[in-house]
Design an enzyme around this catalytic site. Structure first.
Site, PDB file in Angstrom:
ATOM      1  N   SER A 131       0.824  -1.209   0.000  1.00 62.56           N
ATOM      2  CA  SER A 131       0.000   0.000   0.000  1.00 62.56           C
ATOM      3  C   SER A 131       0.855   1.254   0.000  1.00 62.56           C
ATOM      4  O   SER A 131       1.959   1.275   0.562  1.00 62.56           O
ATOM      5  CB  SER A 131      -0.893   0.000   1.243  1.00 62.56           C
ATOM      6  OG  SER A 131      -1.468   1.267   1.473  1.00 62.56           O
ATOM      7  N   GLU A 133       0.372   3.554   1.821  1.00 56.50           N
ATOM      8  CA  GLU A 133       0.476   3.940   3.226  1.00 56.50           C
ATOM      9  C   GLU A 133       1.850   3.605   3.809  1.00 56.50           C
ATOM     10  O   GLU A 133       2.204   4.125   4.875  1.00 56.50           O
ATOM     11  CB  GLU A 133      -0.616   3.252   4.041  1.00 56.50           C
ATOM     12  CG  GLU A 133      -2.006   3.817   3.812  1.00 56.50           C
ATOM     13  CD  GLU A 133      -2.236   5.156   4.512  1.00 56.50           C
ATOM     14  OE1 GLU A 133      -1.608   5.398   5.557  1.00 56.50           O
ATOM     15  OE2 GLU A 133      -3.055   5.943   4.014  1.00 56.50           O
ATOM     16  N   TYR A 155      -1.782   0.570   9.911  1.00 58.95           N
ATOM     17  CA  TYR A 155      -1.983  -0.112   8.628  1.00 58.95           C
ATOM     18  C   TYR A 155      -0.713  -0.033   7.783  1.00 58.95           C
ATOM     19  O   TYR A 155      -0.225  -1.039   7.257  1.00 58.95           O
ATOM     20  CB  TYR A 155      -3.159   0.531   7.891  1.00 58.95           C
ATOM     21  CG  TYR A 155      -3.477  -0.078   6.551  1.00 58.95           C
ATOM     22  CD1 TYR A 155      -4.372  -1.135   6.441  1.00 58.95           C
ATOM     23  CD2 TYR A 155      -2.896   0.416   5.380  1.00 58.95           C
ATOM     24  CE1 TYR A 155      -4.671  -1.690   5.196  1.00 58.95           C
ATOM     25  CE2 TYR A 155      -3.194  -0.133   4.146  1.00 58.95           C
ATOM     26  CZ  TYR A 155      -4.085  -1.181   4.059  1.00 58.95           C
ATOM     27  OH  TYR A 155      -4.372  -1.733   2.834  1.00 58.95           O
TER      28      TYR A 155
END
Length: 328
Positions: A131, A133, A155
């Site tokens: 991701s 992220e 996350y």
């Protein structure tokens, strides 16, 4: 079909999710023997109902035994790991679960695949859905595969650990790749995600079914793409002779504010501000302010997005309008 006949056998974890659905559909079309891993028996039933030729398995990334059993029984030639909750907001509520399922879970799957590779004497192609992220509040923009990972959410931290472990197994001799996925949406996205929340409420307000849209910070920027395009990127990466890491993005960032404006404009509402309520309680702690990826490496393989930002928003709003018409 089984491993003995030399078939391509793919195991897709998280098969009930947005990306899982599109990927299962794609592999069925390619003639693969497709196995989907689901989190529940209800999910497995839904998968089989939608794709009768697919074999469904119930397992949990937090459970080493169930993961190992699935890999041993399926003997896949390809594994794509999409499993686990994809909500950044939820990761703040359940940080230890996030670390275990999204961080350690892929290692359980990697190790099972590695043991299968050793026993079968044949490579297992592995693809981890990472991701954007992982970059957190990146010091440089756009982010590339070489950009330092500095996650600022549970996350992102879990995804970063999993991505690092994929690299460890790659160095060990596995064809293990990571796809660093930026935001990607479709009508299959649950309404708990901001993009679908916006498209759904725009459709409801336009048809008299709602009066307002409540959001948090609308001035964060994200690189939004179309989920089927990103699934095509996953297939492209998995088909490469060598394993690596790839940023999957459009290379263009838009704010949540722009998403709202585009959605409301599509349904003929220009004064969208009068319908939007900003609730500070919905602001996320340590939310990255801007994430935009550089997909040059992936584009060099021939991949490119087929849907731009405005088209994506229109697709989502149109789908929600159609759903409301069907319910009348």
């Amino acid at each position: 079909m089984g491993a003995s006949d030399g078939s391509n056998i793919v195991l897709v974890t998280g098969a009930n999710g947005q990306d899982g659905h599109y990927l299962v559909e794609r592999f069925v079309a390619r003639g693969f023997d497709v196995h989907g891993m689901c989190h529940s028996t209800e999910g497995a039933s839904r998968l089989i109902a939608e794709f009768p030729g697919v074999t469904a398995h119930v397992a949990d990334l937090a459970d080493t035994a169930s993961i190992t059993d699935v890999v041993v029984n399926v003997r896949p030639t390809h594994i794509v790991n999409l499993a686990g909750n994809t909500s950044v907001e939820r990761s703040w509520q359940f940080p230890t679960e996030t670390a275990d399922v999204l961080g350690v879970g892929p290692v359980r799957l990697l190790e099972a695949a590695w043991q299968l590779q050793l026993s079968a004497g044949a490579p297992v192609r592995f693809l981890q859905a990472s991701s954007a992220e992982v970059f957190g509040d990146a010091l440089s923009s756009p982010q590339r595969e070489s950009t330092p990972r500095m996650p600022v959410t549970p996350y992102g931290a879990a995804k970063s650990f999993a991505q690092e472990m994929v690299a460890v197994y790659r160095a060990r001799g596995m064809l293990a790749s990571s796809a660093i996925l930026y935001n990607h949406e479709s009508p299959r996205r649950p309404a708990s995600f901001v993009a679908r929340k916006i498209s759904r409420q725009a459709a409801l307000i336009a048809t008299g079914g709602a009066e307002s849209l409540t959001l948090g910070n609308i001035d964060v920027f994200r690189d939004w793409g179309y989920a089927p395009d990103y699934v095509e990127a996953l297939v492209t990466i998995l088909d490469q002779p060598d394993a690596s890491e790839y940023v999957v993005a459009t290379g263009v960032a838009h704010s949540v504010r722009q998403f709202v404006k585009t959605a409301f404009s599509y349904v003929g509402i220009d004064d969208w501000e009068s319908y939007v309520i900003i609730d500070p309680a919905l602001y996320r702690p340590a939310d990255p302010k801007s994430l935009v990826g550089d997909p040059a490496k992936l584009r060099s393989l021939g991949w490119k997005p087929s849907v731009d930002f405005e088209q994506l928003v229109h697709i989502m709003v149109e789908a929600d309008l159609a759903l409301l018409e069907d319910r009348v």
